[in-house]
Design a protein around this motif. Structure first.
Motif, mmCIF file in Angstrom:
data_model
loop_
_atom_site.group_PDB
_atom_site.id
_atom_site.type_symbol
_atom_site.label_atom_id
_atom_site.label_comp_id
_atom_site.label_asym_id
_atom_site.label_seq_id
_atom_site.Cartn_x
_atom_site.Cartn_y
_atom_site.Cartn_z
ATOM 1 N N ALA A 74 74.083 10.235 10.477
ATOM 2 C CA ALA A 74 72.809 9.800 10.037
ATOM 3 C C ALA A 74 73.012 8.479 9.519
ATOM 4 O O ALA A 74 72.072 7.496 9.587
ATOM 5 C CB ALA A 74 72.320 10.878 8.898
ATOM 6 N N VAL A 75 74.062 7.978 8.788
ATOM 7 C CA VAL A 75 74.291 6.820 8.170
ATOM 8 C C VAL A 75 74.521 5.911 9.427
ATOM 9 O O VAL A 75 73.919 4.943 9.446
ATOM 10 C CB VAL A 75 75.389 6.692 7.326
ATOM 11 C CG1 VAL A 75 76.047 5.386 6.818
ATOM 12 C CG2 VAL A 75 75.415 7.529 6.126
ATOM 13 N N ARG A 76 75.261 6.314 10.386
ATOM 14 C CA ARG A 76 75.456 5.291 11.481
ATOM 15 C C ARG A 76 74.076 5.063 12.345
ATOM 16 O O ARG A 76 73.823 4.088 12.674
ATOM 17 C CB ARG A 76 76.606 5.991 12.625
ATOM 18 C CG ARG A 76 77.786 6.159 11.920
ATOM 19 C CD ARG A 76 78.910 6.201 13.170
ATOM 20 N NE ARG A 76 78.721 7.828 13.779
ATOM 21 C CZ ARG A 76 79.409 8.977 13.377
ATOM 22 N NH1 ARG A 76 80.109 8.816 12.492
ATOM 23 N NH2 ARG A 76 79.147 10.027 13.878
ATOM 24 N N TYR A 77 73.339 6.140 12.442
ATOM 25 C CA TYR A 77 71.920 6.166 13.011
ATOM 26 C C TYR A 77 71.037 5.087 12.250
ATOM 27 O O TYR A 77 70.404 4.109 12.931
ATOM 28 C CB TYR A 77 71.101 7.507 13.267
ATOM 29 C CG TYR A 77 70.072 7.482 13.647
ATOM 30 C CD1 TYR A 77 69.738 7.391 15.128
ATOM 31 C CD2 TYR A 77 68.844 7.766 12.660
ATOM 32 C CE1 TYR A 77 68.401 7.286 15.370
ATOM 33 C CE2 TYR A 77 67.591 7.789 13.045
ATOM 34 C CZ TYR A 77 67.206 7.808 14.432
ATOM 35 O OH TYR A 77 65.932 7.810 14.848
ATOM 36 N N LEU A 78 71.043 5.328 11.204
ATOM 37 C CA LEU A 78 70.200 4.302 10.367
ATOM 38 C C LEU A 78 70.604 2.799 10.338
ATOM 39 O O LEU A 78 69.727 1.811 10.334
ATOM 40 C CB LEU A 78 70.192 4.852 8.680
ATOM 41 C CG LEU A 78 69.196 6.028 8.541
ATOM 42 C CD1 LEU A 78 69.498 6.529 7.215
ATOM 43 C CD2 LEU A 78 67.618 5.815 8.831
ATOM 44 N N SER A 79 71.918 2.536 10.461
ATOM 45 C CA SER A 79 72.344 1.219 10.626
ATOM 46 C C SER A 79 72.040 0.614 11.915
ATOM 47 O O SER A 79 71.603 -0.454 11.942
ATOM 48 C CB SER A 79 73.823 1.273 10.313
ATOM 49 O OG SER A 79 74.545 0.065 10.583
ATOM 50 N N ARG A 80 72.383 1.652 13.197
ATOM 51 C CA ARG A 80 72.432 0.965 14.381
ATOM 52 C C ARG A 80 70.804 0.753 14.660
ATOM 53 O O ARG A 80 70.482 -0.288 15.295
ATOM 54 C CB ARG A 80 72.983 2.016 15.276
ATOM 55 C CG ARG A 80 72.876 1.639 16.730
ATOM 56 C CD ARG A 80 73.684 2.472 17.833
ATOM 57 N NE ARG A 80 73.529 2.180 19.126
ATOM 58 C CZ ARG A 80 74.147 3.054 20.100
ATOM 59 N NH1 ARG A 80 74.836 3.844 19.664
ATOM 60 N NH2 ARG A 80 73.960 2.543 21.161
ATOM 61 N N VAL A 81 69.833 1.841 14.525
ATOM 62 C CA VAL A 81 68.394 1.636 15.058
ATOM 63 C C VAL A 81 67.537 0.935 13.940
ATOM 64 O O VAL A 81 66.699 0.339 14.385
ATOM 65 C CB VAL A 81 67.929 3.040 15.156
ATOM 66 C CG1 VAL A 81 66.601 3.251 15.380
ATOM 67 C CG2 VAL A 81 68.728 3.975 16.083
ATOM 68 N N PHE A 82 67.853 1.172 12.561
ATOM 69 C CA PHE A 82 66.899 0.470 11.554
ATOM 70 C C PHE A 82 67.533 -0.617 10.872
ATOM 71 O O PHE A 82 67.004 -1.120 9.703
ATOM 72 C CB PHE A 82 66.540 1.581 10.752
ATOM 73 C CG PHE A 82 65.765 2.544 11.496
ATOM 74 C CD1 PHE A 82 64.341 2.474 11.687
ATOM 75 C CD2 PHE A 82 66.307 3.943 12.022
ATOM 76 C CE1 PHE A 82 63.726 3.614 12.215
ATOM 77 C CE2 PHE A 82 65.620 4.746 12.499
ATOM 78 C CZ PHE A 82 64.179 4.716 12.699
ATOM 79 N N ASN A 83 68.883 -0.949 11.021
ATOM 80 C CA ASN A 83 69.418 -1.919 10.085
ATOM 81 C C ASN A 83 69.555 -1.748 8.671
ATOM 82 O O ASN A 83 69.479 -2.668 7.657
ATOM 83 C CB ASN A 83 68.725 -3.180 10.204
ATOM 84 C CG ASN A 83 69.057 -3.990 11.972
ATOM 85 O OD1 ASN A 83 70.040 -3.563 12.404
ATOM 86 N ND2 ASN A 83 67.916 -4.277 12.209
ATOM 87 N N VAL A 84 69.759 -0.314 8.482
ATOM 88 C CA VAL A 84 69.774 0.072 7.023
ATOM 89 C C VAL A 84 71.308 0.298 6.701
ATOM 90 O O VAL A 84 72.015 0.923 7.439
ATOM 91 C CB VAL A 84 69.228 1.420 6.922
ATOM 92 C CG1 VAL A 84 69.481 2.070 5.392
ATOM 93 C CG2 VAL A 84 67.770 1.415 6.933
ATOM 94 N N GLU A 85 71.956 -0.597 5.810
ATOM 95 C CA GLU A 85 73.103 -0.657 5.435
ATOM 96 C C GLU A 85 73.510 -0.298 4.077
ATOM 97 O O GLU A 85 72.695 -0.144 3.184
ATOM 98 C CB GLU A 85 73.720 -2.159 5.498
ATOM 99 C CG GLU A 85 73.362 -2.779 7.084
ATOM 100 C CD GLU A 85 74.197 -2.120 8.053
ATOM 101 O OE1 GLU A 85 75.000 -1.187 7.786
ATOM 102 O OE2 GLU A 85 73.635 -2.187 9.197
ATOM 103 N N GLY A 86 74.909 0.136 3.925
ATOM 104 C CA GLY A 86 75.391 0.527 2.484
ATOM 105 C C GLY A 86 74.926 1.599 2.003
ATOM 106 O O GLY A 86 75.310 2.280 0.956
#
Length: 417
Positions: A96-108
């Protein structure tokens, strides 16, 4: 004994007030989806040889990706996956963390403390009020909208304050219109973008305003984002958590139901503020024992393949284009949404020389009974009907056939707006 006979026993007097108390089951009003169901049955009976075109379905029309299904079969065969999942497995939270980073640019995001799986978004929405709402507290909801968070707020003795989503405001709530007295009593603010039923999308500017408003009044933001990755025409998927300060004031709910054709699989996740996530986990631990581990592992595989959603979005975008063109050719003022699979259209006032429509429900019932086209009416903030592009069609040519059939059925009358 039938229900009527049981209503004369002591059981009738034992129901909680929240579901009607001693009057439970005696209400003769009919829920709109039951009206639609009955109208569809009547139309099929009256016209047994005519195809009923269902544009009201709020779920995908296709199976999940073969890779996800194969992963489920593989993981379901492993004995180590047979037990309770409780509050989830690390592999799914990390995906889920990888998904939010890759698709939505949510980091950290911290997978351990800031993400938790849910058995779909609906149970999560039902549980969250238990972590925040005391009698007299307020949840702010948008209308039209998905009512679950509000329903459970009322169950707990809280109150619901509604804010209308109006066309002139891009179907975004006007936070400045919320009375200060309500804002100060509010515990929760529910948002949902891309929106069901309007199809409207939020902006970075709007989410930035939400963060500032939430901080000012100490309100927890619950952003329900099951359609967030289904965007079109160059609009990039937007997460509330990608906006500075969002994690300080709230959480976001994601689901694989709509974006991965996994409605019946019941898998999603909550992400954001670690204290809210922890509280949700404590409530959840007293409500369920987690989703089947094999489903979580198959879903994790899917989250690592967001191209699956991109392909689904291409289909919905194509269908939206065709439906918008067809309706506008009949006099409607339909505007293609930038996200979701819903097309929200203002209902006509009537038919020239014929029937009048006082509401979206009147028009929706007309479409079902007279034209065998099923939609969902929304009359909370104006008279609208919701079309869904998740109608059954096998390939592009069949999609064209369905849309052409809709246009044909509606072209023998002249609508007045």
């Amino acid at each position: 004994m039938n229900i009527e006979q049981y209503q004369e026993t002591y059981i009738q007097n034992n129901f909680a007030d929240r579901i009607g108390g001693a009057n439970y089951g005696k209400d003769t009003s009919i829920y709109k989806f039951e009206k639609i169901k009955r109208a569809k049955a009547a139309a099929k009976k009256a016209f047994p040889d005519v195809e009923l075109i269902d544009m009201g379905v709020g779920e995908p029309d296709e199976m999940a990706d073969r890779g996800i299904i194969s992963k489920l079969a593989e993981e379901a065969a492993k004995p180590e996956n047979r037990g309770y999942a409780d509050n989830g497995i690390p592999e799914f939270k990390e995906a889920a963390v990888r998904y939010l980073s890759r698709v939505f640019n949510v980091e950290g995001l911290d997978a351990e403390t800031e993400v938790l799986h849910s058995i779909g978004s609906k149970p999560a929405l039902a549980m969250l009020p238990s972590a925040f709402i005391n009698p007299g507290d307020v949840t702010i909801m948008t209308v039209p909208g998905y009512p679950v968070l509000g329903t459970h707020t009322k169950y707990l003795g809280g109150e619901v304050y509604t804010v209308e989503l109006k066309k002139e405001n891009g179907f975004l709530p006007d936070l400045t219109a919320i009375p200060e007295e309500i804002a100060k009593r509010a515990k929760l603010l529910y948002l949902n973008y891309p929106n069901n039923p309007t199809g409207a999308s939020a902006t970075v500017e709007f989410f930035t305003e939400v963060v500032a408003w939430a901080r000012k009044f100490n309100v927890v933001v619950v952003h329900d984002a099951p359609y967030a990755a289904l965007t079109y025409d160059g609009l990039k998927p937007l997460s509330f958590l990608s906006v500075p300060g969002a994690k300080d004031v709230g959480i976001e709910l994601h689901s694989l139901s709509k974006s991965y054709n996994m409605t019946g699989w019941r898998i999603g996740f909550v992400a954001g503020n670690p204290l809210i996530v922890k509280a949700f986990g404590d409530v959840k631990d007293n409500n369920d024992s987690g989703q089947f581990i094999a489903i979580q592992k198959a879903a994790a595989w899917g989250l690592d393949h967001p191209e699956i959603t991109e392909k689904i979005a291409e289909k919905y975008s194509r269908r939206h284009n065709m439906l918008v063109d067809a309706l506008n050719g009949l006099g409607f003022k339909a505007e293609k949404p930038k996200g979701s699979f819903f097309l929200y259209v203002e209902a006509p006032k009537g038919i020239k020389g014929g029937a009048r429509f006082a509401s979206g429900e009147d028009f929706s019932q007309y479409l079902i009974r007279e034209k065998l086209i099923s939609t969902v009416p929304w009359d909370d903030a104006g008279s609208f009907v919701r079309f869904s592009v998740t109608f059954i069609a096998n390939g592009i040519e069949d999609e064209k056939r369905v849309i052409e059939e809709i246009q044909k059925r509606l072209s023998d009358v002249e609508f007045e707006f």
